[in-house]
Write a protein that holds these residues in place. Structure first.
Motif, PDB file in Angstrom:
ATOM      1  N   MET A   1       7.012 -44.526   0.887  1.00 40.14           N
ATOM      2  CA  MET A   1       6.454 -45.847  -0.383  1.00 40.14           C
ATOM      3  C   MET A   1       7.507 -46.810  -0.614  1.00 40.14           C
ATOM      4  O   MET A   1       6.889 -47.902  -1.091  1.00 40.14           O
ATOM      5  CB  MET A   1       6.385 -44.867  -1.742  1.00 40.14           C
ATOM      6  N   VAL A   2       8.728 -46.513  -0.705  1.00 40.47           N
ATOM      7  CA  VAL A   2       9.733 -47.515  -0.632  1.00 40.47           C
ATOM      8  C   VAL A   2       9.396 -48.797   0.204  1.00 40.47           C
ATOM      9  O   VAL A   2       9.354 -50.322   0.107  1.00 40.47           O
ATOM     10  CB  VAL A   2      11.055 -47.090  -0.420  1.00 40.47           C
TER      11      VAL A   2
ATOM     12  N   SER B   1      10.895 -55.933  -7.567  1.00 39.88           N
ATOM     13  CA  SER B   1      11.889 -55.452  -8.676  1.00 39.88           C
ATOM     14  C   SER B   1      12.223 -54.045  -9.092  1.00 39.88           C
ATOM     15  O   SER B   1      13.351 -53.524  -9.331  1.00 39.88           O
ATOM     16  CB  SER B   1      11.650 -56.123  -9.866  1.00 39.88           C
ATOM     17  N   VAL B   2      11.305 -52.866  -8.855  1.00 41.89           N
ATOM     18  CA  VAL B   2      11.459 -51.581  -9.197  1.00 41.89           C
ATOM     19  C   VAL B   2      12.522 -50.906  -8.402  1.00 41.89           C
ATOM     20  O   VAL B   2      13.134 -49.863  -8.692  1.00 41.89           O
ATOM     21  CB  VAL B   2      10.284 -50.752  -9.196  1.00 41.89           C
TER      22      VAL B   2
ATOM     23  N   SER C   1       1.758 -41.267  -9.849  1.00 42.24           N
ATOM     24  CA  SER C   1       2.792 -41.685 -10.643  1.00 42.24           C
ATOM     25  C   SER C   1       3.844 -42.479  -9.768  1.00 42.24           C
ATOM     26  O   SER C   1       4.237 -43.577  -9.950  1.00 42.24           O
ATOM     27  CB  SER C   1       3.443 -40.661 -11.673  1.00 42.24           C
ATOM     28  N   TYR C   2       4.452 -41.764  -8.738  1.00 41.59           N
ATOM     29  CA  TYR C   2       5.528 -42.612  -7.922  1.00 41.59           C
ATOM     30  C   TYR C   2       4.763 -43.675  -7.190  1.00 41.59           C
ATOM     31  O   TYR C   2       5.204 -44.684  -7.012  1.00 41.59           O
ATOM     32  CB  TYR C   2       6.039 -41.388  -6.972  1.00 41.59           C
TER      33      TYR C   2
ATOM     34  N   ALA D   1      -2.595 -47.814  -5.616  1.00 40.24           N
ATOM     35  CA  ALA D   1      -1.670 -46.594  -5.776  1.00 40.24           C
ATOM     36  C   ALA D   1      -2.312 -45.478  -5.041  1.00 40.24           C
ATOM     37  O   ALA D   1      -1.746 -44.559  -4.353  1.00 40.24           O
ATOM     38  CB  ALA D   1      -1.131 -46.050  -7.088  1.00 40.24           C
ATOM     39  N   TYR D   2      -3.599 -45.293  -5.333  1.00 40.45           N
ATOM     40  CA  TYR D   2      -4.212 -44.242  -4.805  1.00 40.45           C
ATOM     41  C   TYR D   2      -4.436 -44.044  -3.399  1.00 40.45           C
ATOM     42  O   TYR D   2      -4.367 -43.326  -2.684  1.00 40.45           O
ATOM     43  CB  TYR D   2      -5.595 -43.885  -5.580  1.00 40.45           C
TER      44      TYR D   2
END
Length: 295
Positions: free
Chosen positions: A1-2, A62-63, A218-219, A262-263
């Motif tokens: 995901m990163v 940014s996260v 969420s992640y 996200a999903y």
């Protein structure tokens, strides 16, 4: 995901050239790609490689700054803190709480904002913001036994709403008062919300599915939403004087689009890749064991 989050940031980077980031179009492609590759590792980039102009250690997404400090906390946990007794861990959490309160009360703005720039001052903010929540959560998992609390979701929602809707306290002349308020929220109220949530009771399969859906995304949501937020910020900066009535459809589009993205990322990328990695990692371990035994 990163990796996906940084890639999405890279794909959208040149499309967010705007009045707030006027130098984006001057950034050579090689430099943007280099920042992306470094971002894959979550290692921060120096200010000399701030290709967006917001002094971010991860200019494409940014996260990444918070994940960087969470990685540090995970490393500290792995190399020693996981062996701490409850007493030792409690002392560490107390020290972290004092450091966080000191930061909030003495900061120029009376809050804990910051941590996303690679310099001594901001790195201190990032570490301080991470240490208490991370290890307080660990301590909470060791000493607190969730019970069955009725209407836990309602109580959690009320507490979150109360905390987030509260205006700044003290004004410009007494910013330390707001620092005290933020410290109380982070040190006391947020762990209470976590405990209440863990003690909630799920009554129906529909509630279970909703909770699972929210937990699952969420992640991924955290990792993919900010590349979309950059577009919204760029649009706002290019349209000075827009009202909330003008902006809310675009804000809603970003919100809904982030959830959908996200999903989709979870189901079509994250879960399949993790299954493949687990399967092939096990194979790799078995091969190494066989080679070792034969040697």
């Amino acid at each position: 995901m990163v990796i996906l989050g940084m890639t999405l940031g890279a794909i959208g980077f040149y499309f967010t050239d705007s009045t707030i980031w006027p130098l984006i179009h001057t950034i050579p492609l090689w430099k943007m790609l280099l920042v992306m590759l470094i971002g894959y590792t979550i290692l921060p980039v120096p200010l000399s490689m701030d290709i967006r102009g917001w002094q971010e250690m991860h200019p494409l997404n940014s996260v990444g700054w918070s994940l960087f400090f969470e990685y540090i906390a995970n490393i500290l946990y792995a190399i020693g803190i996981r062996k701490f007794s409850k007493t030792a861990l409690s002392i560490l959490v107390l020290i972290a709480a004092i450091a966080l309160a000191h930061l909030a009360i003495t900061s120029p703005n009376g809050d804990v904002s910051g941590g996303w720039t690679l310099n001594a001052e901001q790195v201190r903010v990032g570490i301080t913001r991470t240490m208490y929540p991370f290890f307080a959560g660990l301590l909470l998992s060791r000493i607190a036994k969730p019970t069955r609390i009725k209407h836990a979701f309602l109580w959690c929602s009320l507490l979150v709403a109360l905390v987030l809707y509260m205006p700044r306290i003290g004004g410009a002349e007494n910013v330390w008062m707001n620092g005290i308020y933020e410290s109380v929220c982070i040190i006391i109220v947020f762990p209470l919300i976590v405990y209440l949530g863990a003690s909630g009771v799920i009554h129906t399969q529909s509630e279970r599915r909703i909770c699972k859906f929210l937990g699952d995304i969420s992640y991924p949501l955290y990792l993919v939403h900010y590349p979309l937020v950059y577009f919204y910020v760029a649009w706002i900066s290019n349209h000075k004087g827009v009202t909330i009535m003008d902006a809310w459809p675009y804000a809603l589009l970003i919100l809904v689009g982030s959830i959908i993205l996200a999903y989709a990322s979870l189901k079509w990328y994250d879960e399949p890749v993790r299954r493949w990695l687990r399967k092939n990692w096990d194979k790799m371990i078995m091969i190494k064991i066989k080679v070792y035994l034969r040697g």
